[in-house]
Design a protein around this motif. Sequence first.
Motif, PDB file in Angstrom:
ATOM      1  N   LEU A  78       0.931  -1.214  -0.129  1.00  0.00           N
ATOM      2  CA  LEU A  78      -0.013  -0.062  -0.160  1.00  0.00           C
ATOM      3  C   LEU A  78       0.884   1.278   0.021  1.00  0.00           C
ATOM      4  CD1 LEU A  78      -2.808  -0.577   2.453  1.00  0.00           C
ATOM      5  CD2 LEU A  78      -2.932  -0.544   0.040  1.00  0.00           C
ATOM      6  N   GLU A  79       2.124   1.169   0.911  1.00  0.00           N
ATOM      7  CA  GLU A  79       2.625   2.261   0.936  1.00  0.00           C
ATOM      8  C   GLU A  79       3.440   2.583  -0.346  1.00  0.00           C
ATOM      9  OE1 GLU A  79       5.231   1.473   4.240  1.00  0.00           O
ATOM     10  OE2 GLU A  79       3.609   2.144   5.753  1.00  0.00           O
ATOM     11  N   ARG A  80       4.098   1.567  -0.887  1.00  0.00           N
ATOM     12  CA  ARG A  80       4.510   1.600  -2.405  1.00  0.00           C
ATOM     13  C   ARG A  80       3.512   2.238  -3.368  1.00  0.00           C
ATOM     14  NH1 ARG A  80       7.921  -4.071  -2.650  1.00  0.00           N
ATOM     15  NH2 ARG A  80       9.450  -3.541  -1.139  1.00  0.00           N
ATOM     16  N   GLU A  81       2.281   1.646  -3.305  1.00  0.00           N
ATOM     17  CA  GLU A  81       1.339   2.498  -4.243  1.00  0.00           C
ATOM     18  C   GLU A  81       1.026   3.803  -3.866  1.00  0.00           C
ATOM     19  OE1 GLU A  81      -2.216   0.113  -4.813  1.00  0.00           O
ATOM     20  OE2 GLU A  81      -1.226  -1.657  -5.757  1.00  0.00           O
ATOM     21  N   HIS A  82       0.954   4.148  -2.744  1.00  0.00           N
ATOM     22  CA  HIS A  82       0.662   5.575  -2.411  1.00  0.00           C
ATOM     23  C   HIS A  82       1.721   6.437  -2.843  1.00  0.00           C
ATOM     24  CE1 HIS A  82      -2.083   4.382   1.063  1.00  0.00           C
ATOM     25  NE2 HIS A  82      -2.830   4.342  -0.088  1.00  0.00           N
ATOM     26  N   THR A  83       3.003   6.000  -2.786  1.00  0.00           N
ATOM     27  CA  THR A  83       4.285   6.805  -3.326  1.00  0.00           C
ATOM     28  C   THR A  83       4.151   6.809  -4.829  1.00  0.00           C
ATOM     29  OG1 THR A  83       5.800   6.058  -1.470  1.00  0.00           O
ATOM     30  CG2 THR A  83       6.591   6.792  -3.375  1.00  0.00           C
ATOM     31  N   HIS A 137       1.208   6.696  -6.643  1.00  0.00           N
ATOM     32  CA  HIS A 137       0.304   7.623  -6.868  1.00  0.00           C
ATOM     33  C   HIS A 137       0.432   9.115  -6.747  1.00  0.00           C
ATOM     34  CE1 HIS A 137      -4.060   8.269  -7.507  1.00  0.00           C
ATOM     35  NE2 HIS A 137      -4.055   8.865  -6.472  1.00  0.00           N
ATOM     36  N   ARG A 138       1.296   9.216  -5.764  1.00  0.00           N
ATOM     37  CA  ARG A 138       1.569  10.757  -5.582  1.00  0.00           C
ATOM     38  C   ARG A 138       2.398  11.439  -6.395  1.00  0.00           C
ATOM     39  NH1 ARG A 138       1.885   9.126   0.217  1.00  0.00           N
ATOM     40  NH2 ARG A 138       3.833   8.666  -0.065  1.00  0.00           N
ATOM     41  N   ALA A 139       3.245  10.520  -7.090  1.00  0.00           N
ATOM     42  CA  ALA A 139       4.356  10.836  -8.005  1.00  0.00           C
ATOM     43  C   ALA A 139       3.729  11.102  -9.412  1.00  0.00           C
ATOM     44  CB  ALA A 139       5.397   9.608  -8.054  1.00  0.00           C
ATOM     45  N   GLU A 140       2.732  10.031  -9.576  1.00  0.00           N
ATOM     46  CA  GLU A 140       1.892  10.215 -10.822  1.00  0.00           C
ATOM     47  C   GLU A 140       1.036  11.542 -10.824  1.00  0.00           C
ATOM     48  OE1 GLU A 140      -0.261   6.706 -11.212  1.00  0.00           O
ATOM     49  OE2 GLU A 140       1.177   5.566 -11.922  1.00  0.00           O
TER      50      GLU A 140
END
Length: 211
Positions: free
Chosen positions: A166-171, A173-176
């Motif tokens: 989840l944390e990786r996906e959030h990172t 997602h924020r980058a995108e």
Amino acid sequence: MAKEVADATDMKSSRRAKGNERGRRFSTRLEFLLTSALDGYINSQFNAGRLDADKYKKVVDAWHQKGRPKVIGFRYDLETQLDLVFLHVQDFRFYGDRAGIPAAISGILEMMRVNARAMRIRTFCQPDSVVAKQLLDSQSLLNLLGSAEQRQIQLAEIVQFFKIVLEREHTVHRAEEMRGAYQSTTTKTLQRTQDNHGGAPATDAATCRGR
């Protein structure tokens, strides 16, 4: 740890496609862990003489009526195992701070039966928050069953892995989002620059001078 997972999840539709495959992996691992824990628990209650033969026969007959194959021990699917435990709420021994509260025991078992039906559907099209709730409910179930420390560790590993993903996906997602915002700002800046210079007049002026 499980509470942190629940707090970290969201239901944004843009992440569902990625979440489906991850949900399939987590649900399969979780389902296997829970069926193993319940098999061991029911065996312990059987060895202690708490299993009611008539109630057990009711579950076995229902299983065979559905044309399902014979199982080893109590290795039924998760929902059937929970049905068997539910029938023995007054007979089996439970553990943890809810052990002496029949309504609380029934509540945990009912929540897990709902989760079992959801996990049985192999599309696993569930948002992160649903998977997180399944993990929380599973934690409550293992506590109620008095599961061995090894089972608790295995669940904690699944929870931790889910949290990391989840944390990786959030990172990502924020980058995108940041990349999209930057591209949007750049496009607007170029558009304003062109507008300030009147679009393409510079080329027209050069053409006029050439004439």
